[in-house]
Write an enzyme that holds these catalytic residues in place. Structure first.
Site, PDB file in Angstrom:
ATOM      1  N   HIS A  34       0.816  -1.204   0.000  1.00 37.46           N
ATOM      2  CA  HIS A  34       0.000   0.000   0.000  1.00 37.46           C
ATOM      3  C   HIS A  34       0.858   1.266   0.000  1.00 37.46           C
ATOM      4  O   HIS A  34       2.016   1.267   0.408  1.00 37.46           O
ATOM      5  CB  HIS A  34      -0.937  -0.010   1.198  1.00 37.46           C
ATOM      6  CG  HIS A  34      -2.039  -1.013   1.070  1.00 37.46           C
ATOM      7  ND1 HIS A  34      -3.115  -1.062   1.929  1.00 37.46           N
ATOM      8  CD2 HIS A  34      -2.230  -2.031   0.187  1.00 37.46           C
ATOM      9  CE1 HIS A  34      -3.933  -2.041   1.587  1.00 37.46           C
ATOM     10  NE2 HIS A  34      -3.407  -2.650   0.533  1.00 37.46           N
ATOM     11  N   GLU A  63       0.765   3.987   1.782  1.00 36.92           N
ATOM     12  CA  GLU A  63       1.230   4.485   3.080  1.00 36.92           C
ATOM     13  C   GLU A  63       2.511   3.782   3.513  1.00 36.92           C
ATOM     14  O   GLU A  63       3.450   4.424   4.020  1.00 36.92           O
ATOM     15  CB  GLU A  63       0.152   4.257   4.149  1.00 36.92           C
ATOM     16  CG  GLU A  63      -1.199   4.878   3.816  1.00 36.92           C
ATOM     17  CD  GLU A  63      -2.123   3.913   3.112  1.00 36.92           C
ATOM     18  OE1 GLU A  63      -3.319   3.889   3.457  1.00 36.92           O
ATOM     19  OE2 GLU A  63      -1.663   3.177   2.209  1.00 36.92           O
ATOM     20  N   CYS A  79      -6.329   1.336   5.612  1.00 39.70           N
ATOM     21  CA  CYS A  79      -7.010   0.174   6.174  1.00 39.70           C
ATOM     22  C   CYS A  79      -6.358  -0.203   7.504  1.00 39.70           C
ATOM     23  O   CYS A  79      -5.384   0.419   7.935  1.00 39.70           O
ATOM     24  CB  CYS A  79      -6.940  -0.996   5.197  1.00 39.70           C
ATOM     25  SG  CYS A  79      -5.263  -1.634   4.958  1.00 39.70           S
ATOM     26  N   CYS A 115      -2.549  -1.114   7.322  1.00 39.22           N
ATOM     27  CA  CYS A 115      -1.681   0.064   7.195  1.00 39.22           C
ATOM     28  C   CYS A 115      -1.669   0.869   8.492  1.00 39.22           C
ATOM     29  O   CYS A 115      -0.643   1.458   8.857  1.00 39.22           O
ATOM     30  CB  CYS A 115      -2.158   0.933   6.045  1.00 39.22           C
ATOM     31  SG  CYS A 115      -1.837   0.221   4.424  1.00 39.22           S
TER      32      CYS A 115
END
Length: 228
Positions: free
Chosen positions: A141, A143, A167, A170
């Protein structure tokens, strides 16, 4: 005489008609020109279109108007980073920033380094019901990539700008890395995945990570590759 008179009347009528047509043509032309003239509506402030301020005199000592805020600047970088994503369904970007306003790392959603994005699947669903035929087991992801792309700088106490709310997975990494604030643009809850965002909110709140939704001061920020 009657034929001459008729000819004169016809000539005058034709001349008057031509003059009227010319005047109408000039009027329509001026209206069309004014309606299609470029208005340079490149900046939009507070959600409405606004013209870019004219260039100042070189003798004017005041700063220019219309520059973007720090929040819009960092969120725009997150959006620009998202454009690098190969994901055909969802492009997410992130930008890690220090408390002093220094960009420490940027990232977008994609596969890990060394893993070909031509040999792994980008599908959201598998026709055979096989999760290994979807992107989810492989994607890193945005992040996480932003935090890992910091050139060994610490993420502790820093701010993370993301185009989409993280989410729960993360959120765990954000907390463990020491990020103190998350600024997100949109939060999406798709299909039956709402629980991952509820858990994310809960974890971030318990860890004392500040969370706020970005409130843009400009509706769009155009980028033109041209000589300034």
């Amino acid at each position: 005489m009657a034929s001459t008179r008729d000819l004169v009347i016809a000539s005058l009528s034709a001349a008057a008609g031509a003059a009227a047509a010319a005047a109408a043509l000039r009027f329509m032309s001026s209206c069309t020109t004014s309606s299609v003239r470029p208005q340079n509506l490149s900046l939009a402030t507070n959600g409405s279109a606004a013209q870019r301020p004219p260039k100042q005199s070189p003798f004017d000592p005041t700063k220019r108007e219309g520059y973007i805020s720090w929040d819009d600047y960092f969120m725009a970088i997150a959006f620009l980073s998202a454009e690098r994503s190969k994901d055909p369904n969802r492009q997410v970007g992130a930008c890690l920033v220090s408390q002093e306003g220094i960009i420490l790392g940027i990232g977008y959603n994609g596969f890990p380094r060394g893993c070909s994005d031509d040999k792994l699947p980008w599908a959201k669903k598998s026709a055979n019901g096989d999760p290994l035929e979807t992107k989810y087991p492989y994607v890193v992801h945005a992040e996480v990539n932003a935090i890992l792309n910091t050139n060994h700088a610490s993420a502790a106490g820093q701010k993370l700008y993301v185009t989409m709310f993280p989410c729960n997975e993360c959120a765990k990494i954000i907390i463990q890395s020491g990020v103190s604030e998350v600024i997100y643009f949109v939060e999406k809850r798709i299909d039956n995945s709402a629980h991952v965002y509820v858990a994310s909110h809960k974890l971030l709140s318990m860890a004392g990570v500040k969370v706020r939704k970005h409130q843009p001061q400009m509706a769009h920020i155009p980028i033109k590759f041209q000589e300034p």
